[in-house]
Design an enzyme around this catalytic site. Structure first.
Site, short mmCIF file in Angstrom:
data_model
loop_
_atom_site.label_atom_id
_atom_site.label_comp_id
_atom_site.label_asym_id
_atom_site.label_seq_id
_atom_site.Cartn_x
_atom_site.Cartn_y
_atom_site.Cartn_z
N MET A 1 -9.73 7.27 -0.74
CA MET A 1 -10.80 7.52 0.37
C MET A 1 -11.62 9.03 0.12
SD MET A 1 -8.20 7.44 3.95
CE MET A 1 -6.75 5.46 4.10
N ASP B 1 -5.23 2.71 -2.14
CA ASP B 1 -6.14 3.31 -1.10
C ASP B 1 -6.91 4.35 -1.34
OD1 ASP B 1 -5.80 0.79 0.94
OD2 ASP B 1 -4.02 1.93 1.17
N HIS C 1 -1.10 -2.14 -4.62
CA HIS C 1 -3.06 -1.29 -3.53
C HIS C 1 -2.57 -0.09 -3.07
CE1 HIS C 1 -6.29 -2.75 -0.57
NE2 HIS C 1 -5.41 -2.19 0.00
N ASP D 1 -5.57 -6.47 4.58
CA ASP D 1 -5.06 -5.03 4.79
C ASP D 1 -5.20 -4.48 6.48
OD1 ASP D 1 -4.54 -2.73 4.12
OD2 ASP D 1 -6.45 -2.31 3.61
N MET E 1 -12.67 3.06 -0.44
CA MET E 1 -13.02 3.56 0.32
C MET E 1 -14.07 4.82 0.88
SD MET E 1 -9.78 2.68 3.19
CE MET E 1 -8.80 2.20 1.95
N HIS F 1 -8.37 0.10 -3.85
CA HIS F 1 -9.33 0.12 -2.02
C HIS F 1 -9.87 0.80 -2.28
CE1 HIS F 1 -9.58 -1.27 2.06
NE2 HIS F 1 -10.35 -0.85 2.07
N SER G 1 0.71 -1.13 0.51
CA SER G 1 -0.15 -0.18 -0.37
C SER G 1 1.25 1.15 0.00
CB SER G 1 -1.44 -0.21 1.15
OG SER G 1 -0.99 1.09 1.24
N MET H 1 -10.67 -6.52 6.18
CA MET H 1 -9.93 -5.91 6.66
C MET H 1 -9.33 -5.65 8.44
SD MET H 1 -8.93 -3.20 4.72
CE MET H 1 -8.66 -1.85 6.30
C1 DX5 Z 1 -6.40 1.33 5.53
C2 DX5 Z 1 -5.65 1.19 4.12
C3 DX5 Z 1 -4.59 -0.12 4.31
C4 DX5 Z 1 -3.27 0.48 5.61
C5 DX5 Z 1 -1.97 -0.29 5.13
O1 DX5 Z 1 -7.04 2.42 5.63
O2 DX5 Z 1 -7.11 0.65 3.82
O3 DX5 Z 1 -4.02 -0.54 2.93
O4 DX5 Z 1 -2.72 2.05 4.52
O5 DX5 Z 1 -1.02 0.45 5.49
P1 DX5 Z 1 -0.43 -0.44 7.12
O6 DX5 Z 1 -0.03 -1.30 6.48
O7 DX5 Z 1 0.97 0.42 7.56
O8 DX5 Z 1 -1.44 -0.81 8.40
ZN ZN Z 2 -5.89 -0.90 1.87
#
Ligand code: DX5
Ligand code: ZN
Length: 221
Positions: free
Chosen positions: A39, A37, A35, A174, A71, A69, A10, A140
């Site tokens: 948001m 992320d 991956h 994750d 969110m 991903h 990530s 998660m």
């Molecule tokens: C959290 C994300 C993850 C996260 C992973 O909301 O979906 O992908 O950033 O990072 P680490 O491994 O640092 O928890």
């Molecule tokens: Zn993630």
């Protein structure tokens, strides 16, 4: 078992101003996929980036497998722009979605694979009826929103249940996953491993990625 161990870093806690260079470095060091992320500041209390950034990254990295991903509160809204940006696997949370079948079908029609994600408070039973349409299920292991949080080992019964009942399913974990927690994930049956801080911040990324993949692969027999 036909599933394979894959490590997907990530980039959330990487230097986002140097995303292409950071991503290339991770891929050169053996990452199996990226991956990403996404948001929206609504589904989770944080904001990252959207499809324009993913598209720019795709222009610089032509062949790597990209997972987004999502969110976000309304994953249906971003299907078409993310497909256009070159995303391979579109993973969205089932919690805010009324018609998971419909959104999954739209993802497939847009040419992407379907990932279905659940937050720590969501039961695996709530996901079960959708498994036949999912390419990947994401459990998660932190509350989504931020990198660098502590791994929730109490999510492992969900992973164990999924692996026992779906031996050929791609099961992703994750949140807080790194060298210290990988054994727990591997033993439970996860095969797709997202790791942010532990990989991005490692002095030897290549070694960390390889070691984690070896642990996961050793349990997939
Ligand atoms: C959290 C994300 C993850 C996260 C992973 O909301 O979906 O992908 O950033 O990072 P680490 O491994 O640092 O928890
Ligand atoms: Zn993630």
């Amino acid at each position: 078992m036909s599933v394979k161990a894959k490590i997907g870093p990530s980039i959330l806690n990487a230097d986002l101003a140097n995303l292409a260079a950071e991503s290339k470095k991770l891929l050169d060091n053996g990452a199996d996929y990226l991956h990403l992320d996404v948001m929206d500041g609504n589904f989770v209390p944080n904001l990252t980036f959207g499809h324009p950034m993913v598209k720019s990254l795709r222009n610089k990295i032509k062949t790597a497998f990209f997972e987004t991903h999502m969110m976000v509160q309304n994953p249906e809204q971003w299907i078409s722009p993310m497909a256009d940006a070159g995303v391979n696997l579109y993973t969205f949370h089932i919690e805010p979605v009324d018609d998971v079948y419909k959104v999954s079908r739209l993802v497939q029609e847009a040419g992407m694979q379907v990932g279905l994600a659940i937050k720590p408070g969501t039961k695996v039973a709530d996901l079960e009826k959708y498994i036949s349409i999912a390419d990947v299920v994401l459990v998660m292991t932190v509350e989504p929103g931020f990198g660098g949080q502590s791994f929730m080992a109490d999510m492992m019964p969900k992973v164990e249940w999924l692996r026992q009942n779906y031996p050929n399913l791609d099961i992703e974990v994750d949140g807080g996953v790194g060298p210290k927690t990988i054994e727990c994930c591997a033993k439970s049956g996860a095969n797709m491993i997202v790791s942010g801080t532990a990989v991005v911040g490692a002095t030897d990324q290549r070694q960390v990625i390889k070691d984690m993949r070896d642990v996961v692969q050793s349990y997939l027999k």
